[in-house]
Design an enzyme around this catalytic site. Sequence first.
Site, PDB file in Angstrom:
ATOM      1  CG  HIS A  17       3.495 -16.974   0.398  1.00  0.00           C
ATOM      2  ND1 HIS A  17       2.239 -17.197   0.917  1.00  0.00           N
ATOM      3  CD2 HIS A  17       3.448 -17.366  -0.897  1.00  0.00           C
ATOM      4  CE1 HIS A  17       1.458 -17.712  -0.022  1.00  0.00           C
ATOM      5  NE2 HIS A  17       2.167 -17.827  -1.130  1.00  0.00           N
ATOM      6  CG  ASP A  71       3.344 -17.347   4.611  1.00  0.00           C
ATOM      7  OD1 ASP A  71       2.440 -16.592   4.995  1.00  0.00           O
ATOM      8  OD2 ASP A  71       3.264 -18.052   3.571  1.00  0.00           O
ATOM      9  CD  GLU A 117       1.886 -22.801  -7.817  1.00  0.00           C
ATOM     10  OE1 GLU A 117       2.636 -22.382  -6.914  1.00  0.00           O
ATOM     11  OE2 GLU A 117       0.678 -23.029  -7.624  1.00  0.00           O
ATOM     12  CD  GLU A 135      -2.887 -24.857  -7.549  1.00  0.00           C
ATOM     13  OE1 GLU A 135      -1.940 -24.345  -6.922  1.00  0.00           O
ATOM     14  OE2 GLU A 135      -4.066 -24.468  -7.460  1.00  0.00           O
ATOM     15  CG  HIS A 153      -2.480 -23.335 -11.246  1.00  0.00           C
ATOM     16  ND1 HIS A 153      -1.314 -22.816 -10.721  1.00  0.00           N
ATOM     17  CD2 HIS A 153      -3.468 -22.992 -10.376  1.00  0.00           C
ATOM     18  CE1 HIS A 153      -1.588 -22.176  -9.582  1.00  0.00           C
ATOM     19  NE2 HIS A 153      -2.887 -22.289  -9.354  1.00  0.00           N
ATOM     20  CG  ASP A 202      -6.982 -21.495  -8.494  1.00  0.00           C
ATOM     21  OD1 ASP A 202      -7.254 -22.703  -8.568  1.00  0.00           O
ATOM     22  OD2 ASP A 202      -5.897 -21.060  -8.076  1.00  0.00           O
ATOM     23  CG  ASP A 228      -6.944 -23.326  -4.710  1.00  0.00           C
ATOM     24  OD1 ASP A 228      -6.392 -23.772  -5.729  1.00  0.00           O
ATOM     25  OD2 ASP A 228      -6.692 -22.197  -4.245  1.00  0.00           O
ATOM     26  CG  ASP A 249      -2.274 -24.182  -3.315  1.00  0.00           C
ATOM     27  OD1 ASP A 249      -2.783 -23.736  -2.270  1.00  0.00           O
ATOM     28  OD2 ASP A 249      -1.665 -23.469  -4.137  1.00  0.00           O
TER      29      ASP A 249
HETATM   30  C1  GLO Z   1      -2.549 -19.563  -6.497  1.00  0.00           C
HETATM   31  C2  GLO Z   1      -1.349 -20.341  -6.272  1.00  0.00           C
HETATM   32  C3  GLO Z   1      -0.736 -20.068  -4.910  1.00  0.00           C
HETATM   33  C4  GLO Z   1       0.697 -20.537  -4.869  1.00  0.00           C
HETATM   34  C5  GLO Z   1       1.394 -20.138  -3.596  1.00  0.00           C
HETATM   35  C6  GLO Z   1       2.859 -20.506  -3.625  1.00  0.00           C
HETATM   36  O1  GLO Z   1      -3.304 -19.795  -7.400  1.00  0.00           O
HETATM   37  O2  GLO Z   1      -1.616 -21.696  -6.447  1.00  0.00           O
HETATM   38  O3  GLO Z   1      -1.486 -20.698  -3.903  1.00  0.00           O
HETATM   39  O4  GLO Z   1       0.765 -21.899  -5.018  1.00  0.00           O
HETATM   40  O5  GLO Z   1       1.257 -18.765  -3.418  1.00  0.00           O
HETATM   41  O6  GLO Z   1       3.533 -19.679  -4.471  1.00  0.00           O
HETATM   42 MG    MG Z   2      -0.483 -23.401  -5.960  1.00  0.00          MG
END
Ligand code: GLO
Ligand code: MG
Length: 344
Positions: free
Chosen positions: A49, A52, A174, A210, A213, A248, A250, A283
């Site tokens: 980010h 970051d 994304e 992703e 998602h 979500d 992950d 992710d």
């Molecule tokens: C959340 C997203 C998040 C993004 C990351 C990069 O659901 O997947 O993790 O991938 O912030 O923009």
């Molecule tokens: Mg992501």
Amino acid sequence: MPADYRFSLGPWNIHPGADPFGPPVRPPVSFDDVLTAAVDLGFSGIQLHDDDAVPNLENLPPAAVVREAAELRKRLDDHGLVAEFVAPRLWEHAHGIDGGYTSNCPKARTWAIERSKRAVDVALAVGCDLIVMWPAREGTAVRESKNPIEAARQMLEAIDAMLAVAPNVRIAIEPKPNEPVDHAFVPTIGHALALGARSSDPARVGVLIESAHAILAGLDPSDEMGFALAAGKLWSVHLNDQNGLKFDQDKVFGAANLRGAFDQVRVLEAAGYADLGGFVGFDVKAQRTQRAGAATAHLATSKRIFQMLVAKVRSFPERTANECIANRDYEALERLVLEHLLAG
Ligand code: GLO
Ligand code: MG
């Protein structure tokens, strides 16, 4: 032989385990420890980010932001790592409470675009040309609170503003259908590609897919990937897994649906994704119950499962499969796939 895959992770993938119902359960991991862990795990790309990369970027003049990002580039270099992308993190800031680009507050919209332009500066200084745009709060909790026609125009304006910063910058959208908002404005790959096609330079707008998602949108991740690959637009992936339609999760890649994971690897292999130069990002989140010492195991497991599935894809009996297809014997094909996945 196809090229080897390159793997990437973001610092948020090694985290203290807090969830909305409880405090952190592991000590925070410093950024330097993330870099060391990435190297130990055999990852070569770091996803960032904007904050970051430059934690206090909101309080620094643009030249200082660029200077700090350039210093980070050296630190990455020292570890033998490269930055894969930078993502403007609008959703963590007070101005982003109602979304950034599509906020109902004009001041917040201006802030979001300015912050995104700074994120492009950060990306270029840290040595990458890719911006990831995850439109976290660009959507609604109350459907009548925003105008979706206006929102599409505002998202496009933000994309064009970032493209205008430098001629080489690329944007990967994304998409995610919900969470933290109820209805997101760019919920699927189709929406993302359509938006990119209307930008000032469609060649520089692609997507990051992703797995979770796509599943949250009720879609098959491998088909979403195939659609983007057919358009030459799959510029990164966030592989993970998701157990149905809920928050979500992950999860570790393949943890909920191993066959779905196989299909994702298969479509990446079919397109020669490794040779196209994109990273394979995971992710994934460590489980809340995981002790600190092993809080990177989810990344190691995801990578291992990915590699095992690459081997499974490469040893898949394509000729037999083609015979099944030619005979329209899809029951035999189903069995072939299942037996192949279960074979030792
Ligand atoms: C959340 C997203 C998040 C993004 C990351 C990069 O659901 O997947 O993790 O991938 O912030 O923009
Ligand atoms: Mg992501």
